[in-house]
Scaffold this active site. Structure first.
Site, PDB file in Angstrom:
ATOM      1  N   TYR A 180      28.418  60.332  28.789  1.00  0.00           N
ATOM      2  CA  TYR A 180      29.677  60.891  28.279  1.00  0.00           C
ATOM      3  C   TYR A 180      29.802  62.394  28.554  1.00  0.00           C
ATOM      4  O   TYR A 180      30.712  63.030  28.024  1.00  0.00           O
ATOM      5  CB  TYR A 180      29.775  60.733  26.752  1.00  0.00           C
TER       6      TYR A 180
ATOM      7  N   GLY B 229      34.262  56.448  12.800  1.00  0.00           N
ATOM      8  CA  GLY B 229      34.762  57.360  13.812  1.00  0.00           C
ATOM      9  C   GLY B 229      34.810  58.832  13.477  1.00  0.00           C
ATOM     10  O   GLY B 229      35.129  59.650  14.347  1.00  0.00           O
TER      11      GLY B 229
ATOM     12  N   ARG C 154      23.373  59.881  26.310  1.00  0.00           N
ATOM     13  CA  ARG C 154      24.704  60.443  26.024  1.00  0.00           C
ATOM     14  C   ARG C 154      25.120  61.556  26.992  1.00  0.00           C
ATOM     15  O   ARG C 154      26.269  61.572  27.444  1.00  0.00           O
ATOM     16  CB  ARG C 154      24.791  60.916  24.566  1.00  0.00           C
TER      17      ARG C 154
ATOM     18  N   GLU D 236      33.480  52.244   7.965  1.00  0.00           N
ATOM     19  CA  GLU D 236      32.331  51.861   8.810  1.00  0.00           C
ATOM     20  C   GLU D 236      31.793  53.063   9.583  1.00  0.00           C
ATOM     21  O   GLU D 236      31.797  53.059  10.810  1.00  0.00           O
ATOM     22  CB  GLU D 236      32.769  50.809   9.837  1.00  0.00           C
ATOM     23  N   PRO D 237      31.334  54.098   8.893  1.00  0.00           N
ATOM     24  CA  PRO D 237      30.802  55.243   9.642  1.00  0.00           C
ATOM     25  C   PRO D 237      29.423  54.932  10.231  1.00  0.00           C
ATOM     26  O   PRO D 237      28.598  54.286   9.593  1.00  0.00           O
ATOM     27  CB  PRO D 237      30.687  56.339   8.582  1.00  0.00           C
ATOM     28  N   GLY D 238      29.196  55.379  11.457  1.00  0.00           N
ATOM     29  CA  GLY D 238      27.879  55.253  12.069  1.00  0.00           C
ATOM     30  C   GLY D 238      27.345  56.631  12.388  1.00  0.00           C
ATOM     31  O   GLY D 238      26.389  57.131  11.794  1.00  0.00           O
TER      32      GLY D 238
ATOM     33  N   CYS E 267      14.528  59.480  38.592  1.00  0.00           N
ATOM     34  CA  CYS E 267      15.027  59.689  39.956  1.00  0.00           C
ATOM     35  C   CYS E 267      16.531  59.457  40.047  1.00  0.00           C
ATOM     36  O   CYS E 267      16.993  58.501  40.694  1.00  0.00           O
ATOM     37  CB  CYS E 267      14.297  58.757  40.910  1.00  0.00           C
TER      38      CYS E 267
HETATM   39  C1  LIG Z   1      31.402  52.024  16.831  1.00  0.00           C
HETATM   40  C2  LIG Z   1      32.162  51.489  15.699  1.00  0.00           C
HETATM   41  C3  LIG Z   1      32.080  52.102  14.440  1.00  0.00           C
HETATM   42  C4  LIG Z   1      31.300  53.362  14.203  1.00  0.00           C
HETATM   43  O1  LIG Z   1      31.810  54.481  14.840  1.00  0.00           O
HETATM   44  P1  LIG Z   1      31.190  55.922  14.529  1.00  0.00           P
HETATM   45  O2  LIG Z   1      31.919  56.820  15.420  1.00  0.00           O
HETATM   46  O3  LIG Z   1      29.734  55.852  14.843  1.00  0.00           O
HETATM   47  O4  LIG Z   1      31.434  56.210  13.089  1.00  0.00           O
HETATM   48  C5  LIG Z   1      32.746  51.508  13.397  1.00  0.00           C
HETATM   49  N1  LIG Z   1      33.472  50.373  13.554  1.00  0.00           N
HETATM   50  C6  LIG Z   1      33.570  49.751  14.752  1.00  0.00           C
HETATM   51  C7  LIG Z   1      34.363  48.517  14.860  1.00  0.00           C
HETATM   52  C8  LIG Z   1      32.924  50.293  15.847  1.00  0.00           C
HETATM   53  O5  LIG Z   1      33.039  49.686  17.040  1.00  0.00           O
END
Ligand SMILES: *Cc1c(COP(=O)(O)O)cnc(C)c1O
Length: 421
Positions: free
Chosen positions: A318, A239, A314, A275-277, A346
């Protein structure tokens, strides 16, 4: 910091000029930088140095096999939210003991596949899910390692569609009920309770909500241990936000985030998982597109691109902001003018930006959307029968297409016309 810089007036991905890639694969396309992915992963590892930890890439942000390989090769774990993502992680060579299974709606089939292929832990989100996992694991003679995702009821102060830690969100169990839910977990066969999980949302631009949530998790750790549970792992979620615009105030740095985590878990003797994405992949990717037409409307000029909302959703989903840069650097002193930057789909929602100040552009010019490496390609579709766009990976002067653009025939041939028609 990323590795997409102007050199001699031309925007590059590492050592490769973007017009060269455009000539090779056509536009639009996504391009990712190996050096940036590596750097961002390493920032988290360094930030958590000194505590036992695993950084699990939330692969819903970008699940291309080549991207996963880069991160897996560095030792990253993976956070998966579906059986498909689990299969992708395994296909990229990630061992089961580095894969965490998150998500509110895991099915029996997904649980079985993960137990067969190996899993680091399931992050359980509800009592019904816990009951089903207990049944599935028991029927296989297996033991499923689990954490329970608690909802700490803190306001992540982010976009409502990506906030997950308030009591009115669908995620996790209320932290106030943790004691009884953990007791239930301990009583069920086929489960081994090993920790606590929390994830309060995405694109958080200040550390305060993390601090509140992690303090509650630390307190819960002590309480559950006193109840006899062996809490040895804390999954603190993802997050952390990224700068989507150069003009914005900078979001917190991974170093400060790491320091906060260390403060919160001090004295607990736990293993930490994050858990960074977005922070790993977001600024490691660009979406490159061509200007098709410049259309002069009433009181506004439309820049019509060959990329659209189906390629990068996005902005329409959002209201997200992405910096847009011309691939050819504007001359110093070149003027700017406002454009409505749109795609050809469209829908009026197919708008990337309104009144965006850009240097004068003409048909055929290339533009690059910044910060498009996360939640870009993975959320794309073939709406309007626009083929999924290619993904390209760069490392130094190496370039590779890591997902080709399908042909129209490939798309059409996925449909089946029944013989009785
Ligand atoms: C989406 C999600 C993440 C990653 O969030 P980011 O904002 O991309 O870092 C990590 N853990 C869980 C459970 C998620 O649903």
């Amino acid at each position: 910091m990323d590795h997409f810089l102007y050199r001699n007036g031309i925007l590059h991905a590492e050592d490769v000029p973007l017009p060269e890639i455009a000539a090779q694969v056509g536009t639009p396309f996504y391009v990712y930088s190996t050096a940036t992915l590596t750097r961002h992963y390493q920032l988290f590892k360094d930030a958590l140095d000194g505590v036992p930890n695993m950084v699990c890439f939330a692969m819903k942000a970008n699940s291309n096999q080549a991207v996963l390989k880069v991160l897996a090769g560095l030792g990253a774990g993976m956070d998966v939210v579906s059986g498909g993502e689990y299969a992708r992680a395994k296909a990229a060579g990630v061992p089961g003991e580095r894969i965490v299974f998150s998500g509110v709606g895991k099915t029996r089939a997904e649980m079985r596949a993960a137990l067969e292929g190996g899993i680091r832990q399931f992050n359980i989100e509800s009592e019904p899910e816990m009951g089903v996992l207990s049944e599935v694991a028991s029927s296989m003679g297996a033991t499923a390692p689990v954490t329970i995702r608690v909802n700490p009821d803190v306001d992540a102060r982010t976009h409502e569609k990506i906030a997950t830690g308030k009591s009115d969100n669908k995620f996790g169990i209320p932290i106030s009920r943790a004691k009884e839910v953990y007791a239930l977990a301990a009583s069920l066969p086929g489960l081994e309770v090993i920790g606590i999980d929390v994830h309060i949302g995405s694109q958080l631009v200040d550390l305060e909500p993390f601090e509140q949530a992690y303090a509650k998790v630390a307190e819960l750790t002590r309480m559950l241990r006193a109840e006899g549970h062996d809490i040895r792992r804390l999954d603190l979620g993802g997050g952390l936000g990224i700068p989507y615009t150069r003009s914005n105030e900078a979001p917190p740095l991974p170093t400060d985030y790491g320091a906060l985590i260390k403060r919160c878990v001090a004295g607990l003797d736990v293993e930490v998982e994050i858990e960074p994405g977005r922070l790993i992949a977001g600024n490691a990717g660009l979406l490159v597109s061509s200007v098709i037409y410049l259309k002069n409307g009433e009181g506004r000029d439309f820049l019509i691109l060959d990329a659209a909302m189906n390629d990068l959703i996005r902005p329409s989903m959002y209201g997200a902001y992405h910096d847009i840069d011309p691939v050819v650097e504007p001359a110093p002193g070149a003027g700017r003018q406002p454009y409505d930057v749109v795609g050809p789909v469209c829908e009026s929602g197919d708008t990337f930006a309104k009144g965006r100040e850009l240097p004068p552009l003409v048909s055929g010019d290339l533009v690059a959307f910044r910060s498009a490496g996360a939640y870009g390609a993975v959320m794309s579709s073939e709406y309007n029968t626009r083929p999924l766009i290619p993904e390209v990976l760069v490392k130094g002067d190496h370039v590779a297409v890591i997902r080709p653009r399908p042909t129209f025939d490939e798309i059409i041939n996925r449909d089946i016309v029944p013989e009785w028609l």
